[in-house]
Design a protein around this motif. Structure first.
Motif, PDB file in Angstrom:
ATOM      1  N   GLY A 132       0.805  -1.216   0.000  1.00 28.12           N
ATOM      2  CA  GLY A 132       0.000   0.000   0.000  1.00 28.12           C
ATOM      3  C   GLY A 132       0.837   1.265   0.000  1.00 28.12           C
ATOM      4  O   GLY A 132       0.302   2.370   0.111  1.00 28.12           O
ATOM      5  N   GLN A 138      -5.125   2.437  -2.835  1.00 30.58           N
ATOM      6  CA  GLN A 138      -4.998   1.583  -1.655  1.00 30.58           C
ATOM      7  C   GLN A 138      -6.276   0.791  -1.400  1.00 30.58           C
ATOM      8  O   GLN A 138      -6.216  -0.389  -1.035  1.00 30.58           O
ATOM      9  CB  GLN A 138      -4.618   2.421  -0.432  1.00 30.58           C
ATOM     10  CG  GLN A 138      -3.197   2.940  -0.524  1.00 30.58           C
ATOM     11  CD  GLN A 138      -2.900   4.038   0.487  1.00 30.58           C
ATOM     12  OE1 GLN A 138      -3.788   4.734   0.953  1.00 30.58           O
ATOM     13  NE2 GLN A 138      -1.623   4.184   0.812  1.00 30.58           N
ATOM     14  N   LEU A 186      -1.805  -4.119   5.307  1.00 29.26           N
ATOM     15  CA  LEU A 186      -2.953  -4.584   4.539  1.00 29.26           C
ATOM     16  C   LEU A 186      -3.134  -6.069   4.757  1.00 29.26           C
ATOM     17  O   LEU A 186      -2.175  -6.820   4.749  1.00 29.26           O
ATOM     18  CB  LEU A 186      -2.714  -4.365   3.044  1.00 29.26           C
ATOM     19  CG  LEU A 186      -3.135  -3.051   2.469  1.00 29.26           C
ATOM     20  CD1 LEU A 186      -2.754  -3.013   0.993  1.00 29.26           C
ATOM     21  CD2 LEU A 186      -4.608  -2.815   2.613  1.00 29.26           C
TER      22      LEU A 186
END
Length: 147
Positions: free
Chosen positions: A52, A84, A109
């Protein structure tokens, strides 16, 4: 998953190998993920890597020169946020398609980064490893050396 024929330990090992292979393939796909997205005004294009993190910001045309700094900043932020969000959606889709639980992955993430050594194993994998351990322990304790 297909259940292989053979003895119980062979089935456990085959199942474990199949699950490990699926996890490895998904992990590699997640590590290679990269997403590019544009702001709604089509002024900024942002690219993020599998974690990300931004890897590129591009101004699509010269319109950015006519924008006030806060407005341009909003366009950059929007493009990054969109990239993202899309990255997270793609990672989730990959894991869902492979029946991989997010618990296997580390911080950041879900589905990206390194496997966490403290994350619990999925029940099916834990059962396979336990069955394998039990079989090996039984085989060792019942082993008789040839005379």
């Amino acid at each position: 998953m297909n259940t292989p024929s053979g003895s119980p330990p062979e089935r456990v090992l085959a199942d474990f190998a199949e699950r490990y292979g699926a996890l490895t393939r998904v992990g590699e796909q997640l590590r290679r993920l990269s997403v590019t997205a544009r702001s709604r005004d089509d002024v900024v294009e942002a690219t993020v890597d599998a974690d990300g993190c931004p890897t590129g910001i591009r101004f699509v045309d010269r319109r950015f020169r006519e924008m006030a700094a806060p407005e341009l900043g909003d366009s950059v932020r929007e493009a990054l946020t969109t990239a993202q969000t899309e990255l997270s959606s793609r990672a989730t889709a990959l894991m869902t398609a492979a029946n991989v639980r997010p618990l296997l992955w580390g911080p950041g993430l879900q589905g990206t980064g390194s496997a966490s050594p403290l994350a619990p194993l999925p029940a099916e994998l834990r059962e396979a490893v336990t069955a394998l351990r039990d079989f090996v322990c039984d085989a060792v304790s019942n082993y008789r050396a040839p005379s």
